[in-house]
Design an enzyme around this catalytic site. Sequence first.
Site, PDB file in Angstrom:
ATOM      1  N   LYS A   1     -12.323  -1.258   7.307  1.00  0.00           N
ATOM      2  CA  LYS A   1     -11.586  -2.181   8.167  1.00  0.00           C
ATOM      3  C   LYS A   1     -12.001  -2.021   9.631  1.00  0.00           C
ATOM      4  O   LYS A   1     -12.537  -2.930  10.229  1.00  0.00           O
ATOM      5  CB  LYS A   1     -10.092  -2.000   7.972  1.00  0.00           C
ATOM      6  CG  LYS A   1      -9.653  -2.736   6.708  1.00  0.00           C
ATOM      7  CD  LYS A   1      -8.679  -2.036   5.863  1.00  0.00           C
ATOM      8  CE  LYS A   1      -8.535  -2.772   4.530  1.00  0.00           C
ATOM      9  NZ  LYS A   1      -7.744  -2.013   3.581  1.00  0.00           N
TER      10      LYS A   1
ATOM     11  N   ASP B   1      -1.498   6.946   6.202  1.00  0.00           N
ATOM     12  CA  ASP B   1      -2.554   6.020   5.799  1.00  0.00           C
ATOM     13  C   ASP B   1      -2.826   5.110   6.997  1.00  0.00           C
ATOM     14  O   ASP B   1      -2.044   4.216   7.297  1.00  0.00           O
ATOM     15  CB  ASP B   1      -2.081   5.212   4.578  1.00  0.00           C
ATOM     16  CG  ASP B   1      -3.098   4.166   4.142  1.00  0.00           C
ATOM     17  OD1 ASP B   1      -4.164   4.031   4.791  1.00  0.00           O
ATOM     18  OD2 ASP B   1      -2.821   3.482   3.133  1.00  0.00           O
TER      19      ASP B   1
ATOM     20  N   TRP C   1       0.836  -1.206   0.000  1.00  0.00           N
ATOM     21  CA  TRP C   1       0.000   0.000   0.000  1.00  0.00           C
ATOM     22  C   TRP C   1       0.863   1.246   0.000  1.00  0.00           C
ATOM     23  O   TRP C   1       0.572   2.216  -0.695  1.00  0.00           O
ATOM     24  CB  TRP C   1      -0.955   0.017   1.198  1.00  0.00           C
ATOM     25  CG  TRP C   1      -1.995  -1.056   1.177  1.00  0.00           C
ATOM     26  CD1 TRP C   1      -2.171  -2.045   2.107  1.00  0.00           C
ATOM     27  CD2 TRP C   1      -3.022  -1.273   0.190  1.00  0.00           C
ATOM     28  NE1 TRP C   1      -3.237  -2.838   1.751  1.00  0.00           N
ATOM     29  CE2 TRP C   1      -3.766  -2.400   0.590  1.00  0.00           C
ATOM     30  CE3 TRP C   1      -3.365  -0.618  -0.998  1.00  0.00           C
ATOM     31  CZ2 TRP C   1      -4.850  -2.891  -0.146  1.00  0.00           C
ATOM     32  CZ3 TRP C   1      -4.439  -1.107  -1.731  1.00  0.00           C
ATOM     33  CH2 TRP C   1      -5.155  -2.223  -1.314  1.00  0.00           C
TER      34      TRP C   1
HETATM   35  C1  PLP Z   1      -7.237  -1.629   2.436  1.00  0.00           C
HETATM   36  C2  PLP Z   1      -6.146  -0.619   2.402  1.00  0.00           C
HETATM   37  C3  PLP Z   1      -6.071   0.358   1.392  1.00  0.00           C
HETATM   38  C4  PLP Z   1      -7.024   0.399   0.240  1.00  0.00           C
HETATM   39  O1  PLP Z   1      -8.225   0.905   0.636  1.00  0.00           O
HETATM   40  P1  PLP Z   1      -9.414   1.219  -0.398  1.00  0.00           P
HETATM   41  O2  PLP Z   1     -10.394   1.890   0.506  1.00  0.00           O
HETATM   42  O3  PLP Z   1      -9.866  -0.082  -0.950  1.00  0.00           O
HETATM   43  O4  PLP Z   1      -8.888   2.152  -1.443  1.00  0.00           O
HETATM   44  C5  PLP Z   1      -5.064   1.291   1.475  1.00  0.00           C
HETATM   45  N1  PLP Z   1      -4.170   1.276   2.471  1.00  0.00           N
HETATM   46  C6  PLP Z   1      -4.200   0.353   3.449  1.00  0.00           C
HETATM   47  C7  PLP Z   1      -3.183   0.383   4.535  1.00  0.00           C
HETATM   48  C8  PLP Z   1      -5.189  -0.620   3.442  1.00  0.00           C
HETATM   49  O5  PLP Z   1      -5.217  -1.552   4.414  1.00  0.00           O
END
Ligand code: PLP
Length: 360
Positions: free
Chosen positions: A195, A171, A101
């Site tokens: 999540k 993030d 990511w």
């Molecule tokens: C799941 C995830 C993403 C992607 O998220 P989307 O909402 O599907 O764009 C980005 N960064 C991390 C750390 C993730 O766990």
Amino acid sequence: MRVHNFGAGPSTLPLAVLEQVRDELIDYHGSGMSILETSHRGPRYDRVHRRAIENLRELLGGADNHTVLFMAGGARTQFSAAPMNLLADGGRAAYVTTGRWSEMALEAAARYGDATEVWTSRESGYDRVPAPGELEIDPGAAYLHYTSNNTIRGTQFHHVPAVGDTPLVCDMSSDILSRPVALAPFGVIYAGAQKNLGPAGVTIVLVRKDLLERSPEDLPETLSYAAMAAKNSLLNTPPVFAIYVVGLVLRYLHESGGLAAAERRNRRKAELLYRAIDESDDFYRGHARPADRSWMNVAFRLPTEDLERRFLVDAEAVGMVGLKGHRSVGGIRASLYNALERSSVEALTGFMDEFQKTRG
Ligand SMILES: *Cc1c(COP(=O)(O)O)cnc(C)c1O
């Protein structure tokens, strides 16, 4: 019957919240319609929207220097939105790459400005994050970006990188609100809701108010932090249902003792599972370096891929789902987000012990 859902996202939600959603679905608070069918410009939705923001602020201890945005397009869109908003005047951004990511975040940023990788654990298969003090500080950087929890490989920062006055852009998709966080060093925090916070469809973005000035005029409005902030995320129709559910999850979290209590629960769940791994005589092998083990996503291997396939089949047969590792790395991954009950982890460790005895 509900299963033990170890899925990485979308993931398990508190049962009490699902029940409330069900109970309110057809006739929301006597309105004769559901919240799904309600105008986003009316007083009913307005209350939902404001309360979700208030609940988030309360959990974060006010967050007075930050604006709370609800944006669309997932965390993935923020990989681009952050540099589009923060790097428009030139300047350079520093990226810490601790997994797929964060690689993608760096690739996106490089399309919009000067973005440099300042640290990576790529060579060791993303088994670690930088230790406190390990990052070199570039005092001229516009921001430093990192991913607080590597959802795929199962590593997590257990400290906030100290980089002087450089704002952090983080993030937090897979560990937001899993523990208390001091907001001062953060310029931007973003997280897809699916999540730890609710259903897919909304991204929570916290932006330090002074940084809103950096958004250039010519951005698409729905990607501009300044334009979204000016309209309190009601520039266009927001994902009303997702925001409504996120609001309920936030209130539930608050009523369950807030972030300090969430941290205690999450730490205990993770310790239970890592102990089972560590006491298995190497039958189960964790991927992450112990100091950087994630409390949210526990990635581990078995001696052979055959045994891993068997493990997943047998687990599913006893009501444990979502344990397959990310398709890019294989193995097993158990996600232990806020809403996953300790009893689910106990069921898993019991199963692991049994599996090793009978198949090991
Ligand atoms: C799941 C995830 C993403 C992607 O998220 P989307 O909402 O599907 O764009 C980005 N960064 C991390 C750390 C993730 O766990």
